[in-house]
Design an enzyme around this catalytic site. Structure first.
Site, PDB file in Angstrom:
ATOM      1  N   GLN A 131      18.090   5.056 -35.833  1.00  0.00           N
ATOM      2  CA  GLN A 131      18.161   6.542 -34.496  1.00  0.00           C
ATOM      3  C   GLN A 131      16.448   6.851 -34.038  1.00  0.00           C
ATOM      4  O   GLN A 131      16.359   6.930 -33.455  1.00  0.00           O
ATOM      5  CB  GLN A 131      18.645   7.498 -35.034  1.00  0.00           C
ATOM      6  CG  GLN A 131      20.280   6.933 -35.389  1.00  0.00           C
ATOM      7  CD  GLN A 131      20.726   8.794 -36.240  1.00  0.00           C
ATOM      8  OE1 GLN A 131      20.821   8.552 -36.530  1.00  0.00           O
ATOM      9  NE2 GLN A 131      21.113   9.334 -35.161  1.00  0.00           N
ATOM     10  N   CYS A 145      25.965  13.953 -32.865  1.00  0.00           N
ATOM     11  CA  CYS A 145      24.784  12.537 -33.241  1.00  0.00           C
ATOM     12  C   CYS A 145      24.120  12.833 -32.721  1.00  0.00           C
ATOM     13  O   CYS A 145      24.068  13.590 -31.452  1.00  0.00           O
ATOM     14  CB  CYS A 145      25.981  11.288 -33.218  1.00  0.00           C
ATOM     15  SG  CYS A 145      24.234  10.560 -33.262  1.00  0.00           S
ATOM     16  N   LEU A 146      23.098  13.226 -33.728  1.00  0.00           N
ATOM     17  CA  LEU A 146      21.694  12.977 -32.717  1.00  0.00           C
ATOM     18  C   LEU A 146      21.212  12.030 -31.133  1.00  0.00           C
ATOM     19  O   LEU A 146      20.260  12.587 -30.525  1.00  0.00           O
ATOM     20  CB  LEU A 146      20.010  13.358 -33.389  1.00  0.00           C
ATOM     21  CG  LEU A 146      20.021  14.200 -34.272  1.00  0.00           C
ATOM     22  CD1 LEU A 146      19.278  14.374 -34.896  1.00  0.00           C
ATOM     23  CD2 LEU A 146      20.335  15.433 -33.541  1.00  0.00           C
TER      24      LEU A 146
END
Length: 184
Positions: free
Chosen positions: A48, A94-95
């Site tokens: 991420q 979710c980021l």
């Protein structure tokens, strides 16, 4: 440290194991924790932030916003060794997919084997939010995003909602920008 947003192809890559002797992992892990806290997250996986290594950071303590109580858990090369219980569907955010939450069915209890930043092996057991978070972040290490974790009808709705959320300016940490939903 910037959070990579879906549909970036890096999020669909399977990550390489961490070399436990790699001293740069401590610095990376600390920066990941800072990015997670800055964006009001409870977990963050290395892909991420653009790093294809098997490293996740989690902190599911509801008090983690207060810096004195921040105590992230750093997991190198985590592996799910056991899942227990009947699947439970709950909304997840979710980021890397800001502005939406999606119903995902996960087993309520997980046991994970991992190494800490000093190379020591541990077992972490989690249920509730921690159990869900560990499964979610380990999915990221295997190239699986929030969209692949939900069932097909929910996926279609989530993709549509995500496009709309991005168009409205969703940023990492935004759980829901849907004007018809309450914010989390």
């Amino acid at each position: 440290m910037d959070i990579i947003l879906s549909p970036d192809p890096l999020l669909r890559q399977v990550c390489e194991p961490c070399d436990l002797n790699d001293k740069s992992l401590k610095r990376l892990a600390k920066k990941m924790a800072q990015a997670m806290y800055k964006n009001n997250g409870v977990g963050l996986a290395a892909p991420q932030v653009g790093v294809l290594k098997r490293l996740i950071v989690v902190d599911c303590d509801p008090e983690h916003e207060v810096s004195e109580t921040q105590s992230p858990i750093y997991l190198l090369n985590p592996v799910i060794v056991d899942l227990e219980g009947e699947g439970v569907s709950e909304d997840e955010g979710c980021l890397s997919c800001p502005g939406i939450s999606v119903p995902v069915t996960r087993q309520p209890f997980v046991r994970v084997r991992y190494f800490d930043l000093d190379g020591e092996e541990w077992i972490l057991e989690g249920d509730g939010l921690l159990g869900r978070c560990l499964q979610h972040e380990i999915d990221h290490l295997n190239g699986k995003t929030l969209f692949e974790s939900c069932d097909p009808p929910a996926r279609l709705a989530a993709l549509r909602d995500y496009e709309e959320a991005l168009a409205r300016g969703a940023k990492p940490g935004d759980m829901s920008l849907n004007p018809h939903e309450g914010s989390e």
